[in-house]
Design a protein around this motif. Structure first.
Motif, PDB file in Angstrom:
ATOM      1  N   UNK A 174      -6.565  15.530  -2.277  1.00  0.00           N
ATOM      2  CA  UNK A 174      -6.784  15.582  -0.827  1.00  0.00           C
ATOM      3  C   UNK A 174      -8.288  15.898  -0.437  1.00  0.00           C
ATOM      4  N   UNK A 175      -9.221  16.389  -1.370  1.00  0.00           N
ATOM      5  CA  UNK A 175     -10.499  16.558  -0.930  1.00  0.00           C
ATOM      6  C   UNK A 175     -11.433  15.581  -1.131  1.00  0.00           C
ATOM      7  N   UNK A 176     -10.876  14.222  -1.255  1.00  0.00           N
ATOM      8  CA  UNK A 176     -11.846  12.995  -1.077  1.00  0.00           C
ATOM      9  C   UNK A 176     -12.074  12.785   0.090  1.00  0.00           C
ATOM     10  N   UNK A 177     -13.319  12.101   0.397  1.00  0.00           N
ATOM     11  CA  UNK A 177     -13.696  11.957   1.788  1.00  0.00           C
ATOM     12  C   UNK A 177     -12.781  10.973   2.578  1.00  0.00           C
ATOM     13  N   UNK A 178     -12.607  10.183   1.709  1.00  0.00           N
ATOM     14  CA  UNK A 178     -11.668   9.073   2.449  1.00  0.00           C
ATOM     15  C   UNK A 178     -10.468   8.933   1.707  1.00  0.00           C
ATOM     16  N   UNK A 179      -9.012   8.774   2.603  1.00  0.00           N
ATOM     17  CA  UNK A 179      -7.858   8.730   2.125  1.00  0.00           C
ATOM     18  C   UNK A 179      -7.337   7.447   2.669  1.00  0.00           C
ATOM     19  N   UNK A 180      -6.665   6.371   1.964  1.00  0.00           N
ATOM     20  CA  UNK A 180      -6.322   5.279   2.604  1.00  0.00           C
ATOM     21  C   UNK A 180      -5.090   4.916   1.925  1.00  0.00           C
ATOM     22  N   UNK A 220      -3.407 -11.107   7.083  1.00  0.00           N
ATOM     23  CA  UNK A 220      -3.208 -10.470   8.482  1.00  0.00           C
ATOM     24  C   UNK A 220      -2.213  -9.256   8.137  1.00  0.00           C
ATOM     25  N   UNK A 221      -1.087  -9.593   7.421  1.00  0.00           N
ATOM     26  CA  UNK A 221       0.030  -8.593   7.360  1.00  0.00           C
ATOM     27  C   UNK A 221      -0.448  -7.382   6.520  1.00  0.00           C
ATOM     28  N   UNK A 222      -1.324  -7.880   5.470  1.00  0.00           N
ATOM     29  CA  UNK A 222      -1.874  -6.698   4.489  1.00  0.00           C
ATOM     30  C   UNK A 222      -2.842  -5.789   5.027  1.00  0.00           C
ATOM     31  N   UNK A 223      -3.665  -6.418   5.957  1.00  0.00           N
ATOM     32  CA  UNK A 223      -4.604  -5.656   6.654  1.00  0.00           C
ATOM     33  C   UNK A 223      -3.829  -4.596   7.773  1.00  0.00           C
ATOM     34  N   UNK A 224      -2.836  -5.110   8.564  1.00  0.00           N
ATOM     35  CA  UNK A 224      -2.300  -4.390   9.569  1.00  0.00           C
ATOM     36  C   UNK A 224      -1.179  -3.518   8.797  1.00  0.00           C
ATOM     37  N   UNK A 225      -0.973  -3.225   7.515  1.00  0.00           N
ATOM     38  CA  UNK A 225      -0.319  -2.699   6.845  1.00  0.00           C
ATOM     39  C   UNK A 225      -0.985  -1.217   6.325  1.00  0.00           C
ATOM     40  N   UNK A 226      -2.371  -1.488   6.461  1.00  0.00           N
ATOM     41  CA  UNK A 226      -3.105  -0.243   5.832  1.00  0.00           C
ATOM     42  C   UNK A 226      -3.136   0.759   6.661  1.00  0.00           C
ATOM     43  N   UNK A 227      -2.915   2.304   6.079  1.00  0.00           N
ATOM     44  CA  UNK A 227      -3.082   3.251   6.867  1.00  0.00           C
ATOM     45  C   UNK A 227      -4.269   4.024   6.507  1.00  0.00           C
ATOM     46  N   UNK A 228      -5.205   4.356   7.507  1.00  0.00           N
ATOM     47  CA  UNK A 228      -6.362   5.262   7.051  1.00  0.00           C
ATOM     48  C   UNK A 228      -5.861   6.760   7.412  1.00  0.00           C
ATOM     49  N   UNK A 229      -5.687   7.656   6.347  1.00  0.00           N
ATOM     50  CA  UNK A 229      -5.164   8.773   6.410  1.00  0.00           C
ATOM     51  C   UNK A 229      -6.456   9.908   6.619  1.00  0.00           C
ATOM     52  N   UNK A 230      -7.721   9.820   6.416  1.00  0.00           N
ATOM     53  CA  UNK A 230      -8.568  10.660   6.355  1.00  0.00           C
ATOM     54  C   UNK A 230      -9.992   9.765   6.201  1.00  0.00           C
ATOM     55  N   UNK A 231     -11.003  10.278   7.050  1.00  0.00           N
ATOM     56  CA  UNK A 231     -12.286   9.547   6.998  1.00  0.00           C
ATOM     57  C   UNK A 231     -13.315  10.474   7.326  1.00  0.00           C
ATOM     58  N   UNK A 232     -13.488  11.616   6.450  1.00  0.00           N
ATOM     59  CA  UNK A 232     -14.434  12.765   6.695  1.00  0.00           C
ATOM     60  C   UNK A 232     -15.810  12.061   6.624  1.00  0.00           C
ATOM     61  N   UNK A 233     -16.615  12.462   7.540  1.00  0.00           N
ATOM     62  CA  UNK A 233     -18.077  12.155   7.490  1.00  0.00           C
ATOM     63  C   UNK A 233     -18.348  10.811   7.767  1.00  0.00           C
ATOM     64  N   UNK A 234     -17.232   9.884   8.183  1.00  0.00           N
ATOM     65  CA  UNK A 234     -17.458   8.439   8.263  1.00  0.00           C
ATOM     66  C   UNK A 234     -17.721   7.823   7.180  1.00  0.00           C
TER      67      UNK A 234
END
Length: 756
Positions: free
Chosen positions: A547-553, A394-408
């Motif tokens: 930075x150009x990656x579609x998703x950044x986590x 639970x702590x692990x998933x609540x700590x994850x930050x989604x920075x970018x999600x281009x195009x879903x």
């Protein structure tokens, strides 16, 4: 006006009988302690003020600090028998602790129990996310629960004292020990300091077998070392100390913490280990602190290297007179305090005060009443307790930050062919993070294992390392490119190895290491959708290719449930809810960078790159790449309708500030609404923004909710020119938004008191 003095801790000795005296008459704790002090020799008093590394400790604990010579097991037992040692740290054997406690209680002249301590930074056997990662959850209850779980496991082997939490504010990404704290913000730092103290110490009182005395550290300013260099000098104003670096300590002490640790650094030329103003005038005089101060590892001895002390004897004298009650690892107090007293350099009455503080804490911890009470290893399964592992997930998933999600691109589809690439894509190394002394990495869940458990067909996952954390791997890039060509989507787990963050791990450039950058560029060139998962213990600087990656986590170091926690979020079983507790700069050269910096007399008027004669760099915008508080969800929260009422806050009144958040996406959004203020004109310059509140709201698709914050004049206080807390009438800007660089903006006025 000045702020009210912090309340002294409510923790006290119970006054109950702890053990009968020789005549069979019951004595109170206080009477027993006074009798012991009267009976002690100077050498025994110095022994109670000495803590040494355990002679029997796991290899990671021995490797975590500079070499020390604790002596053999029998030599250490003899020191206890003779009263020359009152505490040991970083042992994890219940059998050895029982043996040593038997020596102390049954074989020493006075029978004073030993105090067993340890560095339990983010878990004991069950390893939770590193504190900086957990701070991204913005969840005090979570921090309290993980600290409680760690204490339950640690106390079962006899540990009663924890060298945590670290409450230093960290604003320079180059400093490696930022991984141990709560990030750059004072409000968040105070909130989590309280939660962790309450978690470690529990609710049943310090004498409870599951209670672990907390030690807020490092007093003070340790996170402000020049150049982000660990152990370096700190030269900040008293106002900065009081506004930025002191509040989390005060909050922790108000929450009941009764020990603290001196910082390695000097402050304005005076090392914290020999600083009477800090340890006596402020800590005890102003804050009413009633516990004891322990040195950091050989911190008193290091007064010689600082250039303050002439030799070891002088270092012991300066540290003791500076307010350090207990000496760690150097043995200087045991070696020199008796002679310093006999020579008149130190008054024995002052030594008695420090000894009394230590004995009072031993009594409060229940050690006199039941010295073996915490020695119950059967209370906790050694390395794999299911309820603690679920908490770690639970702590692990609540700590994850989604920075970018281009195009879903996220969440991932379980049926896709996925290429999992990077030095941290597989294996149990680099998952738990730094400062893990007692957990076994063999129990950690690798990223690829978590992915396979989440996919419809695990055979559709291809795993390629590509390179090592800081070096190339022969044929690695070629294999990664081949895997990317065959995949529908690529997930790359890149960033820092766990030994690249932590103590003594300052970095001149906080970028991803070059071999990994080469790997990222080669895989990105394939043209498939790429998601980068950043493994790190600090803010990282990303180049334009990354930075150009579609998703950044931001995946941090998430502990034993890393693989499952990442899969929970990346495959969409849980929403990403983490927010950055630190600013991610565009370039390392911006460091130290923090959102609540001063506006300056020449602030940039725009983001145009050619604007000159302003407080900005030639090469970059005066902003963060991703600001404090930033984090996306799989929904689409939109802020509207800021309301500041009549825009006036009465001196004795309250002002409600509110806004509406609507989820315009097609998935659930869990949003962290943040309230910031700016004092537009004050007697000293004020930050661009300051966080004054945050609250979480969960919204179904199309759902709206009103978030409401209440401000009083106490929320507007600052340290004035006289170094006292004050507040001044005037105009303020206020924002409600998703991070420190955006949001709905309004204004209000704090009215002067009616009698003015």
């Amino acid at each position: 006006m000045s702020s009210p003095a912090p309340k002294p801790s409510e923790a006290r000795l119970s006054g109950e009988a702890i053990r009968p005296d020789g005549a069979g008459r019951a004595t109170t704790a206080a009477e027993r302690i006074e009798a012991l002090i009267a009976a002690m020799t100077l050498e025994e008093k110095a022994g109670q003020l000495t803590i040494m590394p355990a002679a029997l400790a796991p290899a990671p604990a021995n490797a975590a600090n500079p070499a020390a010579v604790p002596g053999s097991i029998e030599e250490q037992a003899q020191a206890v028998r003779e009263g020359r040692l009152g505490a040991v740290f970083n042992g994890d054997s219940a059998d050895w602790h029982r043996r040593m406690q038997t020596v102390a209680v049954e074989e020493s002249r006075l029978g004073i129990p030993l105090l067993f301590a340890a560095d339990v930074i983010h878990g004991f056997r069950t390893i939770f996310p590193v504190p900086l990662a957990e701070a991204a959850a913005f969840d005090a209850d979570l921090a309290k629960r993980t600290a409680r779980a760690a204490a339950e496991e640690a106390t079962a082997v006899g540990l009663a004292w924890n060298f945590a939490p670290m409450v230093d504010i960290s604003r320079d990404a180059r400093w490696g020990r930022g991984v141990e704290g709560a990030g750059e913000d004072v409000l968040l730092g105070c909130t989590l300091a309280v939660a962790r103290v309450e978690g470690f110490q529990g609710e049943a009182g310090l004498s409870d077998a599951g209670a672990m005395l907390a030690t807020p550290k490092h007093l003070a300013g340790y996170g402000a070392g020049a150049g982000g260099l660990d152990y370096n000098s700190v030269d900040v104003s008293e106002r900065t100390l009081r506004e930025i670096h002191f509040p989390a300590f005060q909050a922790a002490f108000d929450a009941g913490a009764l020990s603290t640790m001196a910082a390695f650094n000097d402050v304005a030329g005076v090392p914290a280990h020999a600083n009477p103003w800090l340890m006596k005038d402020v800590l005890r005089g102003e804050w009413g602190f009633e516990g004891f101060v322990v040195s950091d590892y050989t911190g008193d001895f290091e007064l010689i290297a600082h250039g303050l002390a002439e030799d070891e004897r002088d270092a012991a004298r300066l540290a003791f007179l500076g307010g350090v009650d207990m000496s760690m690892s150097s043995n200087l107090y045991a070696l020199h305090l008796p002679d310093l007293v006999r020579s008149g350099a130190i008054a024995e009455a002052d030594v008695d005060v420090s000894v009394r503080r230590v004995l009072e804490l031993k009594a409060a911890l229940g050690l006199f009443e039941d010295p073996y009470g915490r020695l119950a290893p059967e209370r906790v399964e050694a390395n794999d307790q299911p309820r603690h592992r679920e908490l770690a997930r639970e702590a692990g998933r609540k700590s994850i930050v989604l920075l970018k999600n281009e195009g879903g691109v996220l969440p991932l589809r379980r049926s896709d062919r996925i290429a999992l690439i990077g030095p941290f894509a597989e294996g149990r190394e680099h998952l738990n993070g730094p400062w893990v002394l007692f957990g076994d990495p063999a129990y950690a869940v690798p990223v690829d294992e978590g992915f396979r458990a989440a996919m419809d067909d695990p055979a559709r996952l291809t795993v390629v390392r590509g390179c090592e954390a800081e070096g190339p791997l022969q044929g690695g890039i070629e294999a990664a490119v081949k895997a990317a060509h065959a995949a529908d989507v690529v997930v790359m787990v890149v960033g820092e190895g766990e030994r690249m963050s932590g103590e003594a791990q300052s970095r001149v450039d906080v970028c991803i290491p070059e071999p990994q950058r080469d790997l990222i560029a080669a895989v990105m060139a394939v043209g498939k959708p790429v998601v980068l998962v950043l493994k790190c213990g600090r803010a990282l600087v990303l180049d334009e290719t990354a930075k150009a990656a579609r998703g950044l986590v931001v995946g941090w170091f998430l502990g034993v449930e890393t693989g499952h926690a990442l899969a929970d979020v990346l495959f969409g079983d849980h929403e990403p809810t983490g927010r950055l507790p630190i600013s991610f700069p565009h370039h390392t050269g911006q460091s130290p960078f923090h959102y609540d910096r001063k506006v300056t007399g020449r602030p940039p008027l725009s983001l145009e790159p050619r604007e000159e004669f302003k407080a900005r760099y030639r090469e970059t915008l005066n902003t963060a790449a991703w600001p404090f508080g930033h984090g996306l969800t799989y929904g689409d929260p939109v802020y509207e309708g800021l309301d500041v009422g009549e825009g006036q806050l009465a001196w004795q009144g309250e002002l409600e500030v509110s806004a509406t958040i609507t989820n315009r996406g097609d998935r659930v959004a869990e949003e962290l609404a943040q309230l910031y203020i700016h004092d537009r004109a004050a007697s000293v310059t004020r930050p661009i923004r300051q966080l004054k509140g945050f609250q979480r709201v969960r919204l179904k698709p199309g759902q709206s909710a009103r978030v409401r914050f209440t401000l009083t004049r106490r929320d507007l206080m600052f340290v004035g020119r006289d170094h006292l807390w004050t507040v001044e009438p005037g105009r303020f800007t206020v924002w409600i938004g998703p991070n420190a660089e955006s949001g709905l903006e309004g204004t209000f006025e704090l009215l002067a008191p009616a009698s003015a």
